[in-house]
Design an enzyme around this catalytic site. Structure first.
Site, PDB file in Angstrom:
ATOM      1  N   SER A 194      33.136  81.073  71.422  1.00 37.32           N
ATOM      2  CA  SER A 194      32.230  83.035  72.278  1.00 37.32           C
ATOM      3  C   SER A 194      33.665  82.414  73.338  1.00 37.32           C
ATOM      4  O   SER A 194      34.631  81.783  73.955  1.00 37.32           O
ATOM      5  CB  SER A 194      30.888  81.772  72.868  1.00 37.32           C
ATOM      6  OG  SER A 194      30.815  82.583  73.845  1.00 37.32           O
ATOM      7  N   TYR A 217      27.545  75.493  77.885  1.00 40.93           N
ATOM      8  CA  TYR A 217      28.173  75.888  77.544  1.00 40.93           C
ATOM      9  C   TYR A 217      29.798  76.605  76.655  1.00 40.93           C
ATOM     10  O   TYR A 217      30.740  76.292  75.778  1.00 40.93           O
ATOM     11  CB  TYR A 217      27.280  77.269  76.830  1.00 40.93           C
ATOM     12  CG  TYR A 217      27.149  78.328  75.859  1.00 40.93           C
ATOM     13  CD1 TYR A 217      26.979  77.642  74.536  1.00 40.93           C
ATOM     14  CD2 TYR A 217      28.140  78.869  75.911  1.00 40.93           C
ATOM     15  CE1 TYR A 217      27.013  78.517  73.782  1.00 40.93           C
ATOM     16  CE2 TYR A 217      27.622  80.136  74.662  1.00 40.93           C
ATOM     17  CZ  TYR A 217      27.694  79.961  73.320  1.00 40.93           C
ATOM     18  OH  TYR A 217      27.670  80.808  72.528  1.00 40.93           O
TER      19      TYR A 217
END
Ligand code: NAP
Length: 250
Positions: free
Chosen positions: A142, A155
């Site tokens: 990501s 995350y």
């Protein structure tokens, strides 16, 4: 003479991005093995992919949080197709950052599914795939992994750790001719982000991301920002001086 169909394994096959990628593969007549935990959803997907033209689709049911199952799923996927040309690791979850500091079990589980599990699986697949010159191990990380931010650093840390792991794996597999592709999407309209507004020029569809993944595999790219403009955005975000960065709400 026609080339034999490409052999593709998708881990986390029920993810919206993975489904869009699997559909492209099916339409190209690829042979597919899907691995996911939601058996009914995976069965529906397998039937849909056959209708769309997949040469073959088999399924493996697995909870990727269970590390003990990872060697078996890597073995089974390779055995199902007699080798792999492409392995895509797509599973992950977006935890609620506010809850993470007070819930270490949930925080550790999130770090596990976003870093430990996909890293270990990529390494296991590498052992099986290093004899397959020209193959690709593709993993969705990501843009969140590019810089730690107050809004999602559990995350982001997992995805950033995964980026570094993949960099090392890519280095190791260079001589074997196996490409390791690090896929860094920005905002994608999927179930994972369903709680967000999902509107505006920064949002992409899973189909756009899947098309970019396909082209990055074919072109043997190392790192894919998808859509492309996230490479520029993240270059700016990484360069922001700390005093300025700390004043933002990112
Ligand atoms: N959407 C975005 O904006 C965005 C941006 C950057 C990166 N990404 C990354 O893209 C990847 C795909 O996400 P997505 O956007 O397509 O979201 P998604 O549709 O919610 O897909 C996430 C998938 O992960 C699976 N999963 C989670 N924990 C699992 C476990 N323990 N065992 C098996 N499967 C598990 C889920 O399975 P179930 O279907 O069974 O729940 C789901 O299929 C993820 O790695 C995500 O971090 C997404």
């Amino acid at each position: 003479m026609t080339a034999s169909p490409r052999r593709v394994a998708i881990f986390g096959a029920t993810s919206d991005i993975a489904v869009a990628f699997a559909r492209r593969c099916a339409e190209a007549g690829n042979r597919l093995v899907l691995a996911a935990r939601d058996e009914p959803a995976m069965a529906r997907l397998a039937a849909d992919l056959k209708v769309r033209g997949a040469a073959e689709v088999s399924t493996l049911t697995i909870d990727f949080a269970d590390r003990a199952l990872l060697p078996g799923v890597a073995d089974d996927a390779v055995r199902a197709l007699g080798g792999l040309d492409v392995a895509l690791i797509a599973y992950g979850l977006l935890p609620d950052q506010a809850r993470m500091a007070s819930d270490p079990l949930a925080a550790a589980a999130a770090l596990d599914i976003n870093f430990t599990s996909p890293a270990l699986l990529a390494d296991l697949l590498a052992l099986k795939m290093e004899a397959s010159r020209g193959a690709t191990i593709a993993v969705i990380t990501s843009v969140a992994g590019d810089r730690g931010r107050q809004s999602n650093y559990n995350y982001g840390a997992a995805k950033g750790g995964l980026q570094v792991f993949l960099e090392g794996l890519r280095h190791r597999l260079y001589k074997a001719g196996v490409n390791v592709l690090d896929i860094r999407p920005g905002f994608v309209s999927t179930r994972m982000t369903a709680h967000l507004p999902q509107k505006g020029p920064l949002w992409a569809t899973p189909e756009k991301v899947a098309a970019d993944i396909e082209s990055a595999i074919v072109r043997r790219r190392a790192v894919l920002y998808t859509p492309w403009f996230w490479r520029i955005i993240l270059t700016i975000v990484r360069c922001l001086p700390r005093p300025l960065f700390h004043r933002t709400g990112m």
